[in-house]
Scaffold this active site. Structure first.
Site, PDB file in Angstrom:
ATOM      1  CB  SER A 188      60.917  45.124   1.230  1.00 41.02           C
ATOM      2  OG  SER A 188      62.183  45.146   1.820  1.00 41.02           O
ATOM      3  CB  THR A 245      53.357  48.582   4.762  1.00 44.75           C
ATOM      4  OG1 THR A 245      54.593  49.109   5.144  1.00 44.75           O
ATOM      5  CG2 THR A 245      53.186  48.764   3.289  1.00 44.75           C
ATOM      6  N   GLY A 276      54.657  44.082   5.305  1.00 41.73           N
ATOM      7  CA  GLY A 276      55.474  43.079   5.987  1.00 41.73           C
ATOM      8  C   GLY A 276      56.964  43.336   5.955  1.00 41.73           C
ATOM      9  CG  ASP A 288      62.696  51.060   5.307  1.00 45.18           C
ATOM     10  OD1 ASP A 288      62.634  50.484   6.411  1.00 45.18           O
ATOM     11  OD2 ASP A 288      61.770  50.998   4.476  1.00 45.18           O
TER      12      ASP A 288
HETATM   13  N1  GLU Z   1      59.248  50.534   5.033  1.00 48.52           N
HETATM   14  C1  GLU Z   1      59.145  49.229   4.505  1.00 48.52           C
HETATM   15  C2  GLU Z   1      59.573  49.197   3.065  1.00 48.52           C
HETATM   16  O1  GLU Z   1      59.525  50.161   2.404  1.00 48.52           O
HETATM   17  C3  GLU Z   1      57.764  48.721   4.566  1.00 48.52           C
HETATM   18  C4  GLU Z   1      57.358  48.502   5.969  1.00 48.52           C
HETATM   19  C5  GLU Z   1      56.349  47.446   6.099  1.00 48.52           C
HETATM   20  O2  GLU Z   1      55.877  46.837   5.216  1.00 48.52           O
HETATM   21  O3  GLU Z   1      55.963  47.217   7.210  1.00 48.52           O
HETATM   22  O4  GLU Z   1      59.942  48.202   2.581  1.00 48.52           O
END
Ligand code: GLU
Length: 609
Positions: A488, A421, A508, A463
């Site tokens: 998140s 991300t 993260g 997720d």
């Molecule tokens: N897929 C995660 C989310 O939507 C984010 C992944 C990441 O931050 O590395 O929370």
């Protein structure tokens, strides 16, 4: 005609917007004549992690991308214009974290109206997906997580391009065509490979090699890219040019959707592949049905500031909000650092318990967003916290009518979210602001590219919880048709008396939530400047027995916090923040990481002396 995939949370009605966007596309002239270092042959842009000044600010993890956004601001574009151009550039220079194969969340503050609006551009599950889609029929057990990551099954309908289109239409002043220009140039002329890009490629090398189309793109001549060499992506340049000339229908209702379906349904692997590359369910019809959602932000008051975040399908806004509401019950200060950090760790543990219990896609499950954000609910959580002793983790979620202090003990929930991300923050000269976090989920997403198109497909559907996290209640985050997996991501805008004060966000995985919370308390409560708040060592308590913490955090605070009963597990790096502060007199401080992820770039239009 340009169709526009956009609906409001309230009506869910798909609307078609034409007008300004079509006119801008038809006119075809660049609104801002953006020139980047790439275009002019200048050396790569400077990479200050912090800059202060006036006239607009951009922070991101990448110097090229921040420079693109800054140039848009310089030429008169607003925060939304700059954010989309920066995001598109990140899709080129950070292709393992973001791009048109993924999704994200866009938070916009309009200084003229004082309103904060959000766009949920999260990927959606295929219509054929069910609660048991991640169970391997051959074994009756969930697919191993690593296998699910590199599979067609994990690919959701991408939301990023629709987010850009919606953001420009709703808040911007330029066309998508102009906003994509700098990214097209970057992809055509290339960017300098740095250590982080090489390392991220190396970390993915084995699985990229098993997908020949991906290996061809990211392992030029079969080798890892060399630090200092120029990485070009002509396929992506062509794809973005196609989109900019013919509109997003090329992607959502045209050949690209068909090509995505083909990759997802029949992943192409090398003959000797060991990855099962499980085929998926996503069809071109699912992609055509994709719509972003405009919805109200989450809002809480924290120490007199207005904190706005992303409502579900992200758990970011409710969990950051609940954590801060809990902390509002206590005095935090630099004079009692260990105690303040103890309270921070306890607060996020409780907020994570409630996140797991209650938050999923509100289109599929009832999410008590208002209750989770209420001060009363948080106060009931705060009374469970012992200011002197860490609770036995994990703590139980609270009942929605929580008022008492009864605590149950539940099992550690495995956390499978990944650490990829990227986030960007923008403020323009008028005081408009954008916090935008975007992702393709894992670093390198699903590992599968669309042949000849130059971008990776997401693995966002990992997720979802593959099986219910508990049998004590119905899991709100099981897969389902058209459903958005719980995120998140926590793009956050903080207002002070109606003006933007802070813009914050981070990658993260689930540590995004604690990272944003920690940066905010560092700045608001613990006496740090914003650059100090971002650089400070981090810890992340997500309701597990051990607290994930960076080595520098353990070195600085481990012994006093162990005295409270906290147990630590060392994690090399937590998050990669890009943030902006605006002072009362309009001075902007753009802050990126000085070290994490190789350091980012915080830049301003008119640097202060
Ligand atoms: N897929 C995660 C989310 O939507 C984010 C992944 C990441 O931050 O590395 O929370």
């Amino acid at each position: 005609m340009v169709s526009f995939r956009f609906r409001t949370a309230r009506t869910s009605a798909t609307l078609a917007f034409v007008g300004a966007l079509v006119a801008a596309l038809a006119a075809g002239s660049p609104a801002f004549g953006v020139e980047t270092a790439v275009q002019t042959g200048r050396p790569a842009p400077p990479k200050p992690s912090t800059s202060t000044g006036y006239g607009g600010a951009v922070a991101s993890v990448d110097a090229e991308a921040s420079a693109v956004g800054l140039e848009v601001l310089r030429k008169g574009g607003n925060a939304a214009d700059a954010a989309v151009a920066t995001a598109a550039a990140l899709g080129v220079t950070e292709p393992y974290s973001a791009g048109i194969g993924g999704g994200g969340y866009f938070v916009y503050f309009d200084a003229a109206t004082g309103e904060v609006t959000t766009i949920d551009g999260r990927e959606t599950a295929p219509a054929e997906m069910t609660a048991t889609s991640f169970i391997d029929p051959a074994t009756g057990k969930p697919y191993p997580f690593a296998d699910a990551v590199s599979s067609g099954l994990s690919v959701g309908a991408p939301g990023t391009l629709a987010t850009w289109e919606a953001a420009l239409d709703r808040f911007g002043t330029t066309s998508l065509r102009d906003a994509l220009k700098p990214a097209i140039l970057l992809a055509t002329r290339g960017f300098k490979v740095d250590e982080t890009f090489r390392q991220q490629t190396a970390g993915n090398e084995a699985r990229f090699r098993q997908f020949p189309d991906t290996a061809e793109l990211f392992l030029p001549n079969g080798e890892l890219p060399v630090v200092g060499s120029t990485f070009k992506n002509p396929d992506l340049a062509r794809t973005l040019r196609d989109i900019s000339l013919r509109g997003t229908d090329v992607f959502y209702e045209g050949p690209i959707a068909d090509e995505i379906e083909a990759v997802v349904m029949s992943p192409v692997t090398t003959p000797d592949h060991v990855l099962p590359a499980v085929p998926g369910l996503l069809t071109a019809a699912d992609i055509a049905d994709y719509a972003v959602i405009e919805q109200a932000p989450t809002h809480i008051d924290y120490r007199g500031l207005d904190i706005y975040g992303m409502a579900p399908s992200s758990s970011g806004g409710t969990t950051v909000g609940e954590s801060l509401n809990i902390l509002e019950n206590f005095d935090l200060s630099a004079d009692s650092m260990a105690q303040s950090l103890h309270l921070y760790l306890e607060a996020t543990a409780h907020a994570f318990a409630d996140r797991g219990r209650y938050v999923g896609d509100p289109a599929s499950v009832d999410v008590p967003t208002e209750i989770l954000l209420s001060q009363e609910f948080a106060d009931a959580r705060a009374c469970l916290i012992d200011p002197n002793t860490a609770s036995t983790k994990p703590v139980a979620p609270a009942p929605l009518n929580a008022a008492g202090c009864d605590a149950l003990v539940v099992a550690d929930a495995p956390d499978a979210e990944n650490l990829s991300t990227t986030h960007l923050s923008v403020v323009d000269r008028w005081g408009n602001a954008v916090a935008y976090t975007l992702t393709i989920e894992s670093t390198g997403g699903s590992g599968m590219t669309v042949p000849g198109r130059g971008f990776l497909l997401n693995n966002e559907l990992t997720d979802f919880n593959f099986v219910p996290a508990t049998d004590l209640w119905e899991d709100p985050n099981l897969p389902g048709p058209g459903k958005r997996p719980r995120s998140s991501m926590s793009p956050t805008i903080v207002l002070d008396g109606g003006d933007v004060r802070y813009v914050v966000g981070s990658p993260g995985g689930s540590m995004i939530i604690t990272t944003v919370t920690q940066v905010l308390i560092n700045r608001i409560d613990l006496g740090m400047t914003l650059p100090e708040a971002v650089a400070a060592p981090r810890a992340s308590q997500r309701n597990t027995t051990a607290v994930a913490a960076e080595p520098a955090f353990i070195a600085a605070y481990g012994p006093p916090l162990q005295a409270f009963g906290h147990v630590f597990s060392s994690t090399a790096e937590i998050g990669a923040v890009a943030a902006i502060e605006v002072s009362d007199d309009g001075l902007m401080t753009a802050v990126a990481e000085p070290v994490r992820r190789g350091g980012g770039a915080g830049v301003v239009v008119k640097p202060a002396d």
